[in-house]
Design a protein around this motif. Sequence first.
Motif, PDB file in Angstrom:
ATOM      1  N   LEU A 125      41.370  32.161  43.733  1.00 26.61           N
ATOM      2  CA  LEU A 125      42.026  32.078  42.434  1.00 26.61           C
ATOM      3  C   LEU A 125      42.644  30.698  42.291  1.00 26.61           C
ATOM      4  CD1 LEU A 125      43.948  35.498  42.367  1.00 26.61           C
ATOM      5  CD2 LEU A 125      41.549  35.038  41.813  1.00 26.61           C
ATOM      6  N   SER A 126      42.444  30.074  41.164  1.00 21.93           N
ATOM      7  CA  SER A 126      43.014  28.733  40.976  1.00 21.93           C
ATOM      8  C   SER A 126      43.452  28.533  39.539  1.00 21.93           C
ATOM      9  CB  SER A 126      41.993  27.664  41.374  1.00 21.93           C
ATOM     10  OG  SER A 126      40.792  27.802  40.653  1.00 21.93           O
ATOM     11  N   SER A 127      44.554  27.791  39.407  1.00 24.58           N
ATOM     12  CA  SER A 127      45.070  27.379  38.103  1.00 24.58           C
ATOM     13  C   SER A 127      45.135  25.856  38.095  1.00 24.58           C
ATOM     14  CB  SER A 127      46.463  27.971  37.873  1.00 24.58           C
ATOM     15  OG  SER A 127      47.395  27.420  38.804  1.00 24.58           O
ATOM     16  N   LEU A 128      45.713  25.279  37.076  1.00 26.82           N
ATOM     17  CA  LEU A 128      45.836  23.823  37.016  1.00 26.82           C
ATOM     18  C   LEU A 128      46.778  23.291  38.089  1.00 26.82           C
ATOM     19  CD1 LEU A 128      46.070  23.290  33.148  1.00 26.82           C
ATOM     20  CD2 LEU A 128      44.099  22.887  34.651  1.00 26.82           C
ATOM     21  N   SER A 129      47.675  24.156  38.589  1.00 29.17           N
ATOM     22  CA  SER A 129      48.696  23.679  39.511  1.00 29.17           C
ATOM     23  C   SER A 129      48.636  24.268  40.916  1.00 29.17           C
ATOM     24  CB  SER A 129      50.088  23.963  38.935  1.00 29.17           C
ATOM     25  OG  SER A 129      50.250  25.346  38.688  1.00 29.17           O
ATOM     26  N   ALA A 130      47.842  25.319  41.099  1.00 29.02           N
ATOM     27  CA  ALA A 130      47.830  25.968  42.421  1.00 29.02           C
ATOM     28  C   ALA A 130      46.516  26.720  42.614  1.00 29.02           C
ATOM     29  CB  ALA A 130      49.004  26.932  42.547  1.00 29.02           C
ATOM     30  N   SER A 131      46.267  27.063  43.875  1.00 27.75           N
ATOM     31  CA  SER A 131      45.110  27.891  44.195  1.00 27.75           C
ATOM     32  C   SER A 131      45.436  28.723  45.427  1.00 27.75           C
ATOM     33  CB  SER A 131      43.856  27.044  44.444  1.00 27.75           C
ATOM     34  OG  SER A 131      44.016  26.247  45.591  1.00 27.75           O
ATOM     35  N   GLY A 132      44.713  29.808  45.614  1.00 25.70           N
ATOM     36  CA  GLY A 132      44.963  30.654  46.764  1.00 25.70           C
ATOM     37  C   GLY A 132      43.795  31.565  47.046  1.00 25.70           C
ATOM     38  N   GLU A 133      43.735  32.046  48.296  1.00 24.84           N
ATOM     39  CA  GLU A 133      42.698  32.993  48.694  1.00 24.84           C
ATOM     40  C   GLU A 133      43.159  34.410  48.359  1.00 24.84           C
ATOM     41  OE1 GLU A 133      39.713  31.873  49.711  1.00 24.84           O
ATOM     42  OE2 GLU A 133      40.681  29.949  49.238  1.00 24.84           O
ATOM     43  N   ALA A 134      42.234  35.200  47.863  1.00 21.59           N
ATOM     44  CA  ALA A 134      42.566  36.561  47.443  1.00 21.59           C
ATOM     45  C   ALA A 134      41.469  37.513  47.878  1.00 21.59           C
ATOM     46  CB  ALA A 134      42.745  36.619  45.927  1.00 21.59           C
ATOM     47  N   VAL A 135      41.760  38.803  47.813  1.00 16.49           N
ATOM     48  CA  VAL A 135      40.757  39.840  48.068  1.00 16.49           C
ATOM     49  C   VAL A 135      41.022  40.986  47.098  1.00 16.49           C
ATOM     50  CG1 VAL A 135      42.137  40.987  49.844  1.00 16.49           C
ATOM     51  CG2 VAL A 135      39.647  41.272  49.815  1.00 16.49           C
ATOM     52  N   THR A 136      39.960  41.561  46.549  1.00 19.91           N
ATOM     53  CA  THR A 136      40.147  42.659  45.608  1.00 19.91           C
ATOM     54  C   THR A 136      40.573  43.926  46.345  1.00 19.91           C
ATOM     55  OG1 THR A 136      37.817  43.300  45.725  1.00 19.91           O
ATOM     56  CG2 THR A 136      38.428  41.723  44.009  1.00 19.91           C
ATOM     57  N   VAL A 137      41.455  44.697  45.707  1.00 19.53           N
ATOM     58  CA  VAL A 137      41.844  46.022  46.185  1.00 19.53           C
ATOM     59  C   VAL A 137      40.993  47.065  45.481  1.00 19.53           C
ATOM     60  CG1 VAL A 137      43.722  47.690  46.365  1.00 19.53           C
ATOM     61  CG2 VAL A 137      44.184  45.231  46.644  1.00 19.53           C
ATOM     62  N   ASN A 138      40.864  46.908  44.178  1.00 25.27           N
ATOM     63  CA  ASN A 138      39.909  47.687  43.405  1.00 25.27           C
ATOM     64  C   ASN A 138      39.458  46.843  42.222  1.00 25.27           C
ATOM     65  OD1 ASN A 138      41.756  48.229  41.144  1.00 25.27           O
ATOM     66  ND2 ASN A 138      42.774  49.627  42.552  1.00 25.27           N
ATOM     67  N   MET A 139      38.394  47.290  41.570  1.00 23.70           N
ATOM     68  CA  MET A 139      37.788  46.454  40.549  1.00 23.70           C
ATOM     69  C   MET A 139      37.070  47.301  39.513  1.00 23.70           C
ATOM     70  SD  MET A 139      35.137  43.353  41.269  1.00 23.70           S
ATOM     71  CE  MET A 139      34.386  42.444  39.908  1.00 23.70           C
ATOM     72  N   SER A 140      37.088  46.845  38.248  1.00 31.28           N
ATOM     73  CA  SER A 140      36.332  47.462  37.173  1.00 31.28           C
ATOM     74  C   SER A 140      35.495  46.383  36.495  1.00 31.28           C
ATOM     75  CB  SER A 140      37.273  48.118  36.155  1.00 31.28           C
ATOM     76  OG  SER A 140      37.956  47.130  35.393  1.00 31.28           O
ATOM     77  N   GLN A 141      34.800  46.751  35.432  1.00 29.46           N
ATOM     78  CA  GLN A 141      34.016  45.760  34.698  1.00 29.46           C
ATOM     79  C   GLN A 141      34.914  44.759  33.988  1.00 29.46           C
ATOM     80  OE1 GLN A 141      31.439  49.242  33.032  1.00 29.46           O
ATOM     81  NE2 GLN A 141      30.483  47.355  32.359  1.00 29.46           N
ATOM     82  N   GLN A 142      36.149  45.140  33.709  1.00 29.86           N
ATOM     83  CA  GLN A 142      37.033  44.319  32.895  1.00 29.86           C
ATOM     84  C   GLN A 142      38.143  43.623  33.667  1.00 29.86           C
ATOM     85  OE1 GLN A 142      38.357  47.190  29.978  1.00 29.86           O
ATOM     86  NE2 GLN A 142      36.596  46.802  28.667  1.00 29.86           N
ATOM     87  N   GLY A 143      38.322  43.976  34.920  1.00 30.26           N
ATOM     88  CA  GLY A 143      39.408  43.349  35.653  1.00 30.26           C
ATOM     89  C   GLY A 143      39.475  43.818  37.089  1.00 30.26           C
ATOM     90  N   ALA A 144      40.535  43.393  37.781  1.00 34.60           N
ATOM     91  CA  ALA A 144      40.669  43.737  39.195  1.00 34.60           C
ATOM     92  C   ALA A 144      42.132  43.701  39.620  1.00 34.60           C
ATOM     93  CB  ALA A 144      39.862  42.766  40.052  1.00 34.60           C
TER      94      ALA A 144
END
Length: 213
Positions: A125-144
């Motif tokens: 995951l990254s924004s203009l000011s930061a980034s980080g490692e992530a892992v999904t817990v659960n997920m749908s077609q529209q989000g996570a």
Amino acid sequence: MEYSAGFRADENIEEVEVDRRSKPRYTSLIRAAKLVCGQGEFICVIRDVSATGISLRTFHALPNDRTIALELQNGETYEITETRREGFEASYQFDRPVTVERLIYETWNFPKRQLRLNIAIPLTLSSLSASGEAVTVNMSQQGARVECDAAFAIDQALRVAGDHFPETRAKVRWRKDANYGLVFDNTLSLREFALMAASVQCPVMLEQTPDAA
């Protein structure tokens, strides 16, 4: 909602036809559901159903387990046992007779929501000011729902990328400690979602896939 893999675009999810048999069989029922088995959690589409059995189609090879659980979007679960398979379609028998109307119209004890798979997909995951490692817990077609080691604000726009995930943009809808709720800018098609889940949990299922319509 988009249905690929050989499903007709003009098939109505609410249209039900009843054959005049001793066990009425409902056809043209195109509805997404979830299969839960020892290999993981996978997307399927219900094709027809009767009081004693159901016909399903997947977007990839079928699970190997003969007895599996079928979970609907309202959270109701049915144990089913395979009786026949051909390609990416299979028929299953319920462990006990069901009320067909209840399954077709899905009695909603909870607010309707997109199917969610409990799968772990590594992401960045990254924004203009930061980034980080992530892992999904659960997920749908529209989000996570994800766990991430970086700090992001509510409504912050993020770039989401991963080896098994098509790069997309998302917004942070909620945050609790290291857990975040993300909403994707672009909804995944059902086929994309299904193939992604299989690629993470059981890549061998992707050795053959139905041709897209």
